[in-house]
Scaffold this motif. Structure first.
Motif, short mmCIF file in Angstrom:
data_model
loop_
_atom_site.label_atom_id
_atom_site.label_comp_id
_atom_site.label_asym_id
_atom_site.label_seq_id
_atom_site.Cartn_x
_atom_site.Cartn_y
_atom_site.Cartn_z
N HIS A 140 1.13 -0.98 0.37
CA HIS A 140 -0.02 0.18 0.19
C HIS A 140 0.81 0.77 0.26
N CYS A 141 1.76 1.30 -1.09
CA CYS A 141 3.02 2.43 -0.48
C CYS A 141 2.72 3.04 -2.16
N CYS A 142 2.78 4.48 -2.45
CA CYS A 142 2.55 5.46 -3.52
C CYS A 142 3.82 5.96 -3.50
N ILE A 143 3.95 6.59 -4.71
CA ILE A 143 5.42 7.71 -4.57
C ILE A 143 4.81 9.57 -4.89
N ILE A 144 5.03 10.03 -3.86
CA ILE A 144 5.00 11.43 -4.08
C ILE A 144 5.94 12.58 -4.68
N ILE A 145 6.04 13.05 -5.92
CA ILE A 145 6.35 14.20 -6.38
C ILE A 145 6.03 15.34 -6.04
N PRO A 146 7.06 16.26 -4.97
CA PRO A 146 6.90 17.59 -4.62
C PRO A 146 7.40 18.64 -6.10
N THR A 147 7.25 19.01 -6.78
CA THR A 147 8.08 19.87 -7.82
C THR A 147 7.75 21.43 -8.03
N TYR A 148 8.61 21.94 -8.17
CA TYR A 148 8.83 23.62 -8.12
C TYR A 148 9.44 24.07 -8.67
N ASN A 149 8.99 24.66 -10.41
CA ASN A 149 9.82 25.51 -11.36
C ASN A 149 11.57 24.21 -11.48
N ASN A 150 10.40 23.44 -12.28
CA ASN A 150 11.23 21.85 -12.31
C ASN A 150 11.60 21.07 -13.55
N ALA A 151 11.07 22.34 -14.66
CA ALA A 151 10.78 21.94 -16.20
C ALA A 151 11.56 21.18 -16.92
N LYS A 152 12.44 21.75 -16.61
CA LYS A 152 14.05 20.98 -17.51
C LYS A 152 13.93 19.59 -17.09
N THR A 153 13.10 18.59 -15.63
CA THR A 153 14.25 17.65 -15.60
C THR A 153 12.50 16.38 -15.51
N LEU A 154 11.93 17.54 -14.87
CA LEU A 154 10.00 16.33 -14.42
C LEU A 154 9.72 15.26 -15.48
N ALA A 155 9.85 16.08 -16.57
CA ALA A 155 9.53 14.79 -17.62
C ALA A 155 9.76 13.25 -17.03
N LYS A 156 11.15 13.29 -17.13
CA LYS A 156 12.15 12.44 -17.22
C LYS A 156 12.26 11.89 -15.86
N VAL A 157 11.84 12.61 -15.06
CA VAL A 157 11.80 11.57 -13.65
C VAL A 157 10.14 10.89 -13.15
N LEU A 158 9.81 11.49 -13.59
CA LEU A 158 7.84 11.07 -13.90
C LEU A 158 7.21 9.48 -15.17
N ASP A 159 8.58 9.47 -16.34
CA ASP A 159 8.67 8.60 -16.89
C ASP A 159 9.82 7.51 -16.87
N GLY A 160 10.44 7.46 -15.88
CA GLY A 160 11.27 6.94 -14.62
C GLY A 160 10.83 6.39 -13.84
N VAL A 161 10.05 6.97 -13.23
CA VAL A 161 8.84 6.20 -12.16
C VAL A 161 7.97 5.78 -12.66
N LEU A 162 7.14 5.96 -13.75
CA LEU A 162 6.68 5.02 -14.68
C LEU A 162 7.13 3.54 -14.89
#
Length: 389
Positions: A5-27
Motif C-alpha cells: 500500500h505504497c505510493c510515490i509523492i513528487i513535490p515539484t517547483y520550477n523543475n520543467a527541465k527534469t520533471l518529465a524525465k523523473v515522471l517517466d522513470g517512476v512510471l
C-alpha cells in the motif's frame, strides 16, 4: 507497491527541465503517483497535462516543500496508502532505487520505520556546501535523537503515513524534512538509512535552496530542538527507561554493568550529585548533560544522580544550604523548615544560600564520588575474580 500500500509523492517547483524525465522513470516502476505542483511559474503545468492519468495537486502560489509534502501525505492517506516514497523532481534521484526502499521495508520487523536515502557524499560532483550541510545536519540529528545516520538531508525517503499523521508538524519549507524525522524519532519511529545513487547535473538541475535564509531557518529549528531535547526529551526518555527497568535493574545494568572504568563511573556520580545540589535551578539537565558530553563521562549515570534534588528533598537541600552559608558568613540563621514556608525572605538570604549550596554540592559530590569509587571497585574486583575462577 500495491502489496505494501505504497505510493510515490513528487513535490515539484520550477523543475520543467527534469520533471518529465523523473515522471517517466517512476512510471517504469509504478503508476501509484501523487504529484504536488507547488505553484510553479515555468512550464510545469503544461508538462503535467501529458500525465492526466496521475493524481495531481496544484497550488496557486508557492508554499514551500514542507507544505507540499504535508498535502501529499494527506492526499495519500485519503487514498488509503500506508507508505509513501518521496522523490525530488530535479533529477538527482534515480527511480530505479525505488525497490531499495521496498526491499528494506519487506525485511523490517517493524513497519513503524522511516527510511532516508544515503547518498555517497564523497562523490566528485557533490557540491561542497551540500556535503558540509549534511554533516552539520547529521550531527544535530544525533544530538537530538541519539541516532547516528550518514545522511539526514536526502529528500528520497519512505514515510510511514499513519505514524506521520500523529505528529504535529509546523514548518512549511526545507526545514520540514528535519522537523519530520526528529519528531518521528522522538515518537518512537525507527529512522534508518538505505543506500541510493545520486546525480548532480548542474546543467539541468535547479535547486531552490536559498543558502542564507533556509540555512538560518534550519539553524533556528535545530536550536529549538536542542532545547526541547535537553529539557524534555532526555529527561522523559530517562524516566521511561528508569521506570521500565526499575531501580535494581538500572543499578545492575547501567551502573555496575557498564563497561566504563570505576573512576569514570564515580566521576559521573560526583558530577551528577554536584549539579543536582547546585543553585542553578532550571539548568540542571542542561548542565549535567553538557558537562558529561564535554568530559566524556557516563551520561545516564550523571543524569540519574543529578536527580538527587527531586521535589521531596528540595526543602531540605535549601535549608541545609542556608545553614551552611550562614555559618560560613558568620550570619545568624533563625529559620526552621516550618517557618521557611511562611515568612522567609529568600532574597535577603540569597548570598548565604548560593555559598552554602555550592559548599553542600562540593561536599556531596566528593562523598558520593568516593563511596561510588570504592563500591564499584569492590564489585569490579569481585566480578573479575569470579570470571578468572
Amino acid at each position: 507497491m500495491r502489496q505494501l500500500h505504497c505510493c510515490i509523492i513528487i513535490p515539484t517547483y520550477n523543475n520543467a527541465k527534469t520533471l518529465a524525465k523523473v515522471l517517466d522513470g517512476v512510471l517504469e516502476h509504478t503508476s501509484e503517483i501523487i504529484i504536488v505542483n507547488d505553484g510553479a511559474t515555468d512550464d510545469t503545468a503544461e508538462i503535467l497535462k501529458k500525465y492526466e492519468q496521475l493524481h495531481q495537486v496544484h497550488f496557486l502560489e508557492n508554499k514551500g516543500k514542507g507544505k507540499a509534502l504535508q498535502v501529499g501525505f494527506q492526499t495519500a492517506l485519503e487514498k488509503n496508502y500506508d507508505f509513501a516514497i518521496t522523490i525530488d523532481s530535479d533529477g538527482q534521484h534515480f527511480p530505479e532505487d525505488i525497490p531499495v526502499f521496498l526491499d528494506a521495508l519487506e525485511l523490517e520487523e517493524t513497519k513503524n520505520v522511516l527510511y532516508i536515502g544515503a547518498r555517497n557524499m564523497a562523490q566528485s560532483d557533490v557540491p561542497g556546501k551540500s556535503s558540509f550541510g549534511n554533516k552539520f545536519s547529521n550531527f544535530w540529528f544525533w544530538f537530538e535523537t541519539g541516532i547516528e545516520l550518514t545522511d539526514t538531508q536526502c529528500g528520497y525517503r519512505l514515510y510511514p503515513l499513519k505514524e506521520i499523521k500523529k505528529l504535529k508538524l509546523f514548518t512549511p519549507k526545507f526545514e520540514f524534512e528535519i522537523e519530520v524525522i526528529v519528531k518521528a524519532a522522538w515518537a518512537g519511529t525507527l529512522v534508518k538509512n538505505v543506500p541510493v545513487k545520486i546525480l548532480y547535473d548542474e546543467a539541468e538541475r535547479v535547486s531552490h535552496f536559498r543558502t542564507v535564509p533556509d540555512f538560518t531557518r534550519i539553524s533556528i529549528l535545530n536550536t529549538w530542538f536542542v532545547l526541547v531535547t535537553i529539557f524534555y526529551i532526555k529527561p522523559r526518555d530517562f524516566f521511561r527507561k528508569f521506570k521500565k527497568k526499575g531501580v535494581k535493574k538500572f543499578l545492575l545494568e547501567d551502573v555496575l554493568g557498564s563497561t566504563d572504568s570505576a573512576i569514570k563511573k564515580s566521576l559521573s556520580i560526583a558530577l551528577g550529585v554536584f549539579i543536582g545540589l547546585s543553585p542553578f535551578w532550571g539548568l540542571h539537565t542542561l548542565l549535567v548533560i553538557g558537562l558529561a558530553f564535554l568530559f566524556k563521562l557516563n551520561k545516564p549515570i550523571a543524569f540519574a544522580f543529578s536527580n538527587v534534588s527531586f521535589p521531596p528533598f528540595i526543602p531540605f537541600i535549601v535549608f541545609f544550604s542556608l545553614q551552611i552559608g550562614s555559618w560560613v558568613l558568620g550570619e545568624p540563621f533563625r529559620f526552621t523548615l516550618e517557618n521557611m514556608t511562611t515568612d522567609f525572605d529568600f532574597l535577603t538570604n540569597l548570598k548565604s544560600y548560593v555559598i552554602g549550596s555550592l559548599i553542600l554540592a562540593s561536599g556531596g559530590s566528593l562523598l558520593s564520588g568516593g563511596i561510588g569509587y570504592f563500591v564499584l571497585s569492590f564489585f569490579g574486583k569481585r566480578k573479575m575474580a569470579v570470571n578468572n575462577g
